[in-house]
Design an enzyme around this catalytic site. Sequence first.
Site, PDB file in Angstrom:
ATOM      1  N   ASP A  48      57.932  56.218  21.152  1.00 63.62           N
ATOM      2  CA  ASP A  48      57.339  57.107  22.329  1.00 63.62           C
ATOM      3  C   ASP A  48      58.170  58.061  22.581  1.00 63.62           C
ATOM      4  O   ASP A  48      58.412  58.602  23.762  1.00 63.62           O
ATOM      5  CB  ASP A  48      56.812  56.256  23.347  1.00 63.62           C
ATOM      6  CG  ASP A  48      58.247  55.389  24.128  1.00 63.62           C
ATOM      7  OD1 ASP A  48      59.472  55.615  23.381  1.00 63.62           O
ATOM      8  OD2 ASP A  48      58.160  54.746  25.135  1.00 63.62           O
ATOM      9  N   HIS A  85      63.994  56.347  13.751  1.00 63.14           N
ATOM     10  CA  HIS A  85      63.576  55.548  15.005  1.00 63.14           C
ATOM     11  C   HIS A  85      64.686  54.449  15.248  1.00 63.14           C
ATOM     12  O   HIS A  85      65.384  53.800  14.295  1.00 63.14           O
ATOM     13  CB  HIS A  85      62.477  54.766  14.492  1.00 63.14           C
ATOM     14  CG  HIS A  85      61.903  53.765  15.810  1.00 63.14           C
ATOM     15  ND1 HIS A  85      61.361  54.394  16.798  1.00 63.14           N
ATOM     16  CD2 HIS A  85      61.608  52.596  15.898  1.00 63.14           C
ATOM     17  CE1 HIS A  85      60.711  53.238  17.482  1.00 63.14           C
ATOM     18  NE2 HIS A  85      61.100  52.244  16.991  1.00 63.14           N
ATOM     19  N   CYS A 108      62.683  55.810  22.128  1.00 62.15           N
ATOM     20  CA  CYS A 108      63.131  54.554  21.475  1.00 62.15           C
ATOM     21  C   CYS A 108      64.440  54.150  21.865  1.00 62.15           C
ATOM     22  O   CYS A 108      65.054  52.870  22.015  1.00 62.15           O
ATOM     23  CB  CYS A 108      62.910  54.572  20.079  1.00 62.15           C
ATOM     24  SG  CYS A 108      63.778  55.811  19.171  1.00 62.15           S
ATOM     25  N   HIS A 119      51.080  73.139  10.081  1.00 61.32           N
ATOM     26  CA  HIS A 119      50.706  71.841   9.763  1.00 61.32           C
ATOM     27  C   HIS A 119      51.596  70.754  10.224  1.00 61.32           C
ATOM     28  O   HIS A 119      52.811  70.915   9.444  1.00 61.32           O
ATOM     29  CB  HIS A 119      50.334  71.420   8.247  1.00 61.32           C
ATOM     30  CG  HIS A 119      49.248  72.526   7.904  1.00 61.32           C
ATOM     31  ND1 HIS A 119      48.862  72.654   6.623  1.00 61.32           N
ATOM     32  CD2 HIS A 119      48.358  72.973   8.436  1.00 61.32           C
ATOM     33  CE1 HIS A 119      47.757  73.435   6.226  1.00 61.32           C
ATOM     34  NE2 HIS A 119      47.480  73.907   7.578  1.00 61.32           N
TER      35      HIS A 119
END
Length: 416
Positions: free
Chosen positions: A219, A327, A222, A410
């Site tokens: 989120d 992460h 971390c 993108h």
Amino acid sequence: MRLRVRSPFGVVNLNLSSDEPTLNDFLSEMKNARIVVDDDREEEKKKRVVESFQFGFPKSNSFVLKDWNGEATLSATFGIRDGETITVKFAEEEEEEEEEDGEAKRKRERDEEEEEEKAGDVHEEETVTKGRESGGSGDVADATVRTAPTIQNSSIETNNTNGMTEEEEALARAVEASMLDERRGDGAVAGASAGYVRGDDVEDDDDGTIAVRKVIDADNSCLFNAIGYVFFRSLEKAKELRKVVHDAVLSDSETFSEAALGKPPREYAEWVLKPESWGGQVELFVLSMHLQKQIAAYDVQTGRVDIYGEDRFPLAERGHLIYDGLHYDAVVFAYPGLEDVPDTHVTVVDCSQPSSKTASFDLKARNLAKNDRDRRQFTDTANFSLRCLVCGAGLIGENEAREHAKSTGHQNFGEY
């Protein structure tokens, strides 16, 4: 050796293939790396030469290239380790100007003199010596790279603590979401219902616990939530811990200088309060100091371990985090069969106990990271294969993904 290099013009990931890479190897890779280059605007480009580089926080190691020989090794000479983030500074060398006619040249010179007088500033032309000769063992490599002109106040000049611009951080968040969604869908990160993942073949020691990865939500908080979990058994501490970093940055301008942060301290302090901003090296240092605890961070891909606060608080408690390239998760120690029972977990290690005991917990955490590395449970941001899920383009590494995102807009990727 894998390095992450940041400059005022962007961030690149380098992978030096040599077993003992030299300063020349590093500079050659820098020259080949693409750092915000616009190949269609040759007339606006400038040559830039690497003048100096630094790494480490808060005790930054800074080196001026002209003082070093090109054959100096990165690890033995400078202490650079696998996975290091290096900040480089460029000395600008203007392209040779086209010949001007005499009158135009005199007018330009008069205009420049008037501007200098108004500003009360004397502009001195800077030159950089590319290296010194030392025993004839080789000059520093030509480190000139082509870059687009700096655009004032643009996001490209602003790096966060992970060495990313805010635009690049947004891209990294998109990549992270894609990677984690795919891994969890494939069962690679699937654990018990509570979100715990046990490493295979991690040896037990006499206390009977094993290292367990507590999965933290992706989120953008971390790191903060992982620290909150190990020290407070809470996943609701992110806002509070961000404020701690904010206050620390504003209270110590010497430690948290613009050079160390990559942006002005006040700007950084406001940035870190935003819930979408990622934490990294600066935050680990600040929170270790604030809590007066040790924080050990284990990098899955490189096997690198950084222990913040170990020198300042040698007898304090230690919390453990594991990092997969994008992460952070928490590392706790659980009894076999009780991985899903949080109340039985050991979330911190008391470093005042015999060093052999502390070392055994460290070994378990290292083995957990090694198991993830053996199973390729990390994101190799320099070399991973991606496919743009919008247009189907195949891409290699974060550098290509970043360029693709900038040119197309993108930001939805999948690994393949």
